[in-house]
Design an enzyme around this catalytic site. Structure first.
Site, PDB file in Angstrom:
ATOM      1  N   GLU A  99       0.844  -1.197   0.000  1.00  0.00           N
ATOM      2  CA  GLU A  99       0.000   0.000   0.000  1.00  0.00           C
ATOM      3  C   GLU A  99       0.881   1.250   0.000  1.00  0.00           C
ATOM      4  O   GLU A  99       1.658   1.479   0.919  1.00  0.00           O
ATOM      5  CB  GLU A  99      -0.879  -0.016   1.256  1.00  0.00           C
ATOM      6  N   ASP A 129      -1.163  -1.069   5.595  1.00  0.00           N
ATOM      7  CA  ASP A 129      -1.117  -0.497   6.936  1.00  0.00           C
ATOM      8  C   ASP A 129      -2.122  -1.216   7.834  1.00  0.00           C
ATOM      9  O   ASP A 129      -3.141  -1.708   7.365  1.00  0.00           O
ATOM     10  CB  ASP A 129      -1.499   1.002   6.909  1.00  0.00           C
ATOM     11  N   ASP A 151      -4.518  -0.310   9.549  1.00  0.00           N
ATOM     12  CA  ASP A 151      -5.630   0.588   9.892  1.00  0.00           C
ATOM     13  C   ASP A 151      -6.832   0.305   8.983  1.00  0.00           C
ATOM     14  O   ASP A 151      -6.802  -0.630   8.188  1.00  0.00           O
ATOM     15  CB  ASP A 151      -5.182   2.056   9.783  1.00  0.00           C
ATOM     16  N   ASP A 171      -8.068   1.909   6.403  1.00  0.00           N
ATOM     17  CA  ASP A 171      -7.778   1.998   4.973  1.00  0.00           C
ATOM     18  C   ASP A 171      -7.080   0.738   4.488  1.00  0.00           C
ATOM     19  O   ASP A 171      -7.381   0.211   3.417  1.00  0.00           O
ATOM     20  CB  ASP A 171      -6.889   3.211   4.684  1.00  0.00           C
TER      21      ASP A 171
END
Ligand code: 28F
Length: 641
Positions: free
Chosen positions: A431, A504, A506, A508
């Site tokens: 990412e 990541d 998180d 997203d």
């Protein structure tokens, strides 16, 4: 249905002891994981459903109790409470003597209908304790067992009830010494029970979670028609017409089918035999598919909609956007199941019978409903054009043309591995460009390739096939893997033995993961089936001890460290992969010696199918739930740090 054999109380054959079940549970319930655990419920519920199919009782309730045990209750006749010739009570015999016909035993099959009580002793054998309460003849009787089916208290009357109240109520606690986990899933239970409620009109099934108060009831009057409507609503694609429903009986095999086309491109066929899902399809699905292909081709030819000898629809053309439920009742004598989990119908007669019934009814329906017929034929024609264009493009690519274009596509993005043993090589899908940069610097160049992904990946569930085939990001990915796409995908051609999604930790990141999983699920499913798709597991925190650093992956682990480690340390929270330098990223997340990867697997293809369709919508919460509940993320190895 098989002829209803009369099983009198004395006719139960004593075949094996319950010990055999405890020694080899897999033989009887398939496995001792979550799947096997839930199998216990299905065994008991099947008996309740049989009683209902035989015409006794139209209500079944399943409760997940506060102590983790399960109660299943029906309003049938109640298990007979008389004495058996052995001198034991009938319930004692039913719940302690193993009957032949373990579903997972080679060469023997259980059929719904007429064979009451089979499987109940298996559940008893695998339970810490079990209690059965029977309402019958104005009496309430109970019998209880413990430690794998040992009689605790014999059948005795504990009260009275109105003559009109009849039924059986079974409560069992799975034995934690047998099962890896003894946590039941409300979702798993409701999903399966909803299917049963669709298949058996008029049956009401209620599921209650006593722990958190969840309570769900299913009741459908229109069986398969309701089922198809429900599935298409879930998919969320506009339907092209009202549900088509037809049935027939040939050679003693009953076929009931409902189908409806939607504007989407996926096919969604679910099949059942004697009310049990055939998750791996089989002869009936094959017959259904050839039946619809033939019906549409004949209709299109007869009506001058396609011409010339090359102008026939492929099966895949007439299945674009098709949702169908196939339900067969096959007599016991003809039943044959195949495959490890016996989820595939083998019965050859089921193919011809289903094909004929499908062909005749569908052809007739098309003749009678011109507008609908034209809409579906038009859709099939568009599929055919797209398919042929794709084939031409592929041929061109194979012949060298288009290769330059593809090389250009990956140049500057993909950092290739230098090693030539493709199965040893790994492709990291990373990412963001900045993490991609770190990964490129930190990686092992011989075996690790890096492909940075920019921004959000296209949601393949919402995009048209045109948008997907024109999407640069997905084209780059497809070309980097080098094993084709869709029907042409062959995992053996893959340039990499492992494809690793690295995002990541998180929301997203989770979103990108699920978008990529959707793409792989739809267009490279064999890659998942071959166990080649992974998710990297980057740490959330670094603990800085001054001279040394340690990493932890979860908040729980951090709390644990705070409690147990005596030394002083600073805590650094990683907001994203980009915050780690190249070395740190390699050490924590990429180094095969120290990293931990999550292997992606599909536990239940049909369920995953539904989930992908349903949850790639706009809601975030159900999507998260989907990841947690329905994709079985198996940890390849535990944290070695
Ligand atoms: C909660 C799970 O297991 N329900 C059942 C019946 C009813 C009969 C039955 C069952 C008799 C001799 C086998 C009653 N009256 N729910 C259930 N309901 N089993 S299991 O009979 C078992 C047979 O051997 C039943 C008359 N005939 C059958």
């Amino acid at each position: 249905m098989a002829t209803q054999q009369k099983y009198d109380e004395n006719s139960i054959k004593i075949l094996e002891g319950l010990d055999a079940v405890r020694k080899r549970p897999g033989m009887y319930i398939g496995s001792t994981d979550k799947r096997g655990l839930h199998h216990l419920i299905w065994e008991i519920v099947d008996n309740a459903i049989d009683e209902c199919i035989n015409g006794y009782g139209d209500y079944i309730k399943i409760s997940i109790n506060k102590d983790g045990s399960i109660t299943v209750e029906d309003h049938g006749r109640g298990v007979p409470i008389g004495m058996h010739e052995s001198g034991k009570s009938t319930p004692e015999v039913i719940y302690t003597i193993l009957h032949a016909g373990g579903k997972f035993e080679e060469g023997s099959y259980k059929v719904s209908g007429g064979l009451h009580g089979v499987g109940a002793s298996v559940v008893n054998a695998l339970s810490k304790w079990m209690t059965v309460t029977i309402y019958k003849e104005g009496q309430i009787n109970t019998i209880s067992f413990e430690n794998g089916g040992h009689l605790k208290e014999g059948l005795k009357q504990i009260g009275t009830c109105p003559q009109s109240k009849t039924g059986t109520c079974v409560t069992f606690m799975p034995d934690p010494e047998i099962f890896k986990s003894t946590n039941f899933s409300f979702t798993t239970i409701t999903e399966r029970m909803q299917e049963s409620a669709f298949l058996i009109s008029n049956l009401t099934i209620e599921i209650v979670d006593e722990e958190d108060g969840r309570d769900t009831k299913f009741h459908y009057e229109n069986g398969l028609v309701d089922f198809v409507e429900y599935v298409n609503k879930e998919i969320g694609k506009q339907e092209l017409h009202k549900v088509v429903n037809f049935n027939g009986i040939k050679q003693g095999i009953e076929v009931d089918i409902a189908l409806q086309y939607n504007e989407g491109y996926n096919e969604n066929i679910l099949s059942f035999v004697n009310n049990v899902k055939t998750g791996d399809g089989g002869s009936h699905e094959t017959g259904f598919k050839s039946g619809i292909t033939k019906a549409f081709n004949d209709y299109a030819k007869d009506n001058g909609l396609i011409k010339g000898k090359d102008s026939t629809f492929d099966g895949s053309d007439v299945r674009e956007g098709l949702t169908a439920i196939i339900s067969l009742k096959v007599p016991e004598a003809l039943l044959q199941f195949e495959g490890q989990t016996k989820g595939k119908l083998g019965t050859p007669e089921a193919r011809t019978v289903t094909e004929q019934i499908t062909y005749e009814n569908l052809k007739f329906f098309l003749e009678e409903n011109r507008e609908i017929a034209l809409a579906i034929v038009d859709k099939a024609a568009r599929s055919k054009v797209a398919r042929e264009a794709a084939r031409k493009a592929r041929d061109a690519a194979r012949n060298g043309k288009g290769k330059d274009k593809k090389e250009k596509l990956i140049s500057g993005k993909l950092a290739k591995a230098t090693g030539k043993d493709s199965m040893k090589n790994e492709l990291f899908l990373v990412e963001g460009d900045s993490a991609g940069g770190s990964a490129k610097t930190g990686r092992n160049r011989e075996t690790q390739a890096i492909l940075p992904l920019r921004g959000k990946v296209l949601n393949c569930e919402k995009a048209s096939s045109n948008d997907i085939s024109n999407n640069e990001e997905l084209n780059t990915l497809t070309y980097a893997i080098g094993a084709g796409i869709g029907n042409d995908f062959n995992p053996e051609d893959s340039n990499y033995g492992k494809i690793i999604i690295m995002t990541d930790a998180d929301d997203d990141g989770a979103h990108i993961q699920i978008l990529l999983l959707t793409f792989f699920y739809r267009f490279m499913r064999p890659l998942i089936e071959a166990g080649m798709l992974y998710i990297a597991n980057p740490p959330l925190y670094a603990l800085d001890f001054g001279k040394t650093k340690e990493y932890v992956a979860t908040d729980e682990e951090l709390e644990e460290k705070k409690k147990t480690v005596k030394q002083q340390f600073k805590v650094q929270r990683f907001k994203g992969l980009g915050e780690m330098d190249a070395e740190e990223l390699y050490d924590t997340t990429m180094n095969p010696e120290t990293r931990s990867l999550i292997k992606v697997s599909i536990t239940d293809a049909a369920l995953a199918e539904k989930r992908v369709s349903v949850l790639m919508g706009d809601k975030v919460e159900p999507r998260k739930e989907w990841i947690e509940e329905n994709v079985d993320f198996t940890l390849e190895d535990n944290f070695k740090r």
